[in-house]
Design a protein around this motif. Sequence first.
Motif, PDB file in Angstrom:
ATOM      1  N   TRP A  79      -1.357   0.494  -5.066  1.00  0.00           N
ATOM      2  CA  TRP A  79      -1.965   1.150  -6.220  1.00  0.00           C
ATOM      3  C   TRP A  79      -1.103   2.305  -6.722  1.00  0.00           C
ATOM      4  O   TRP A  79      -0.917   2.468  -7.926  1.00  0.00           O
ATOM      5  N   GLY A  80      -0.563   3.083  -5.803  1.00  0.00           N
ATOM      6  CA  GLY A  80       0.319   4.179  -6.198  1.00  0.00           C
ATOM      7  C   GLY A  80       1.608   3.671  -6.831  1.00  0.00           C
ATOM      8  O   GLY A  80       2.108   4.252  -7.808  1.00  0.00           O
ATOM      9  N   ARG A  81       2.140   2.599  -6.311  1.00  0.00           N
ATOM     10  CA  ARG A  81       3.384   2.035  -6.854  1.00  0.00           C
ATOM     11  C   ARG A  81       3.168   1.473  -8.255  1.00  0.00           C
ATOM     12  O   ARG A  81       4.020   1.637  -9.139  1.00  0.00           O
ATOM     13  N   THR A 139      -3.537 -10.248 -10.293  1.00  0.00           N
ATOM     14  CA  THR A 139      -4.207 -10.906  -9.178  1.00  0.00           C
ATOM     15  C   THR A 139      -3.126 -11.425  -8.240  1.00  0.00           C
ATOM     16  O   THR A 139      -2.246 -12.185  -8.661  1.00  0.00           O
ATOM     17  N   VAL A 140      -3.182 -11.003  -6.984  1.00  0.00           N
ATOM     18  CA  VAL A 140      -2.052 -11.266  -6.097  1.00  0.00           C
ATOM     19  C   VAL A 140      -2.515 -11.539  -4.674  1.00  0.00           C
ATOM     20  O   VAL A 140      -3.474 -10.925  -4.181  1.00  0.00           O
ATOM     21  N   TRP A 141      -1.869 -12.492  -4.029  1.00  0.00           N
ATOM     22  CA  TRP A 141      -1.978 -12.640  -2.581  1.00  0.00           C
ATOM     23  C   TRP A 141      -0.720 -12.001  -2.010  1.00  0.00           C
ATOM     24  O   TRP A 141       0.393 -12.348  -2.402  1.00  0.00           O
ATOM     25  N   PRO A 142      -0.866 -11.013  -1.096  1.00  0.00           N
ATOM     26  CA  PRO A 142       0.264 -10.153  -0.730  1.00  0.00           C
ATOM     27  C   PRO A 142       1.262 -10.762   0.248  1.00  0.00           C
ATOM     28  O   PRO A 142       1.443 -10.278   1.371  1.00  0.00           O
ATOM     29  N   THR A 143       1.964 -11.799  -0.202  1.00  0.00           N
ATOM     30  CA  THR A 143       3.129 -12.269   0.542  1.00  0.00           C
ATOM     31  C   THR A 143       4.217 -11.197   0.426  1.00  0.00           C
ATOM     32  O   THR A 143       4.180 -10.358  -0.485  1.00  0.00           O
ATOM     33  N   LEU A 150       5.760  -5.913  -6.948  1.00  0.00           N
ATOM     34  CA  LEU A 150       4.580  -5.337  -7.609  1.00  0.00           C
ATOM     35  C   LEU A 150       4.952  -4.542  -8.860  1.00  0.00           C
ATOM     36  O   LEU A 150       4.303  -4.666  -9.907  1.00  0.00           O
ATOM     37  N   GLU A 151       5.982  -3.721  -8.766  1.00  0.00           N
ATOM     38  CA  GLU A 151       6.359  -2.898  -9.924  1.00  0.00           C
ATOM     39  C   GLU A 151       6.792  -3.767 -11.094  1.00  0.00           C
ATOM     40  O   GLU A 151       6.365  -3.561 -12.236  1.00  0.00           O
TER      41      GLU A 151
END
Length: 295
Positions: A79-81, A139-143, A150-151
Amino acid sequence: MTITVLDTHAGMRRVLTAPADDRAEILREMLEPAKGMYRYFPGEVDLVAFHGRSAGFPFDRDETRCLEALDTLASADAWGRVQKALDDAVEAQLAATPGVNVPDITVLLLLGNPDDEVFMTHGLGVTGNGSVPGYITITVWPTPENVERLEATAVHELNHNLRYSPGGAVWDPATVNVGEHVVSEGLADAFARGLYGDELGYTRIGVPHLGDDAVFAKVVTGLEVTGMHNFSSWVHGDAIAASYGGTPVGLPTGAGYAAGNRIVDAYLAATGKSAAQALHDDSTTIIATALGRED
């Protein structure tokens, strides 16, 4: 201008740890601040039902797996990134185009559904929407690959948001064609690449076809196609389009992204502009210039 990245970390944790009968209503409350994303839809959108249809995380099962994925995002400061990336990208855009209209933007970062085969295989576990000014959803699955990007994912969607903000390009459903959609994806990738480099900036689904001349030529044949129900096949490819009821046209996943990058790169090379400077350039001009160079 304010960019607000909603605290969906706390919201999703609340959903996933609540009694089963309460989860749908808690999810609805979490999604409510972003309901303006659907303001052009006919009638009232059921936010919870739409969440399920758009690869959102399951809230009636797999709590442990989803909570572990949520912890992965939190550990990566997702979230911060995203907040910093968007703030920095707006600054870069304003430096290139000082008069551009930047709306207040609400950002919804969500876990995806790891059991959604099309989302996880063809979509590589990530999807975004920045086409409605004032709202961005990711919407993401965190591979590891998705967390690393992300950025770039966030600023790609920001580019869409700013392109279609008042004073910019007009997306008229009655007249818009595949060419505008393809160009918009190329511009968004070029903007992300300018900030984060080619390794991170390309949308992953388009990368396998960047050098495929046959795919490029096929997409070019569809640039004048209208009717938004046709767009996904030409841009996302047959497999993703079919999952939404689209008609296949003979294109692999990500074809329109690959073609869009080639078109935009040719245009930027011809004009000497940066992607930020070309934010509001007309897609017909971009295509005509690019195809002249390709020929």
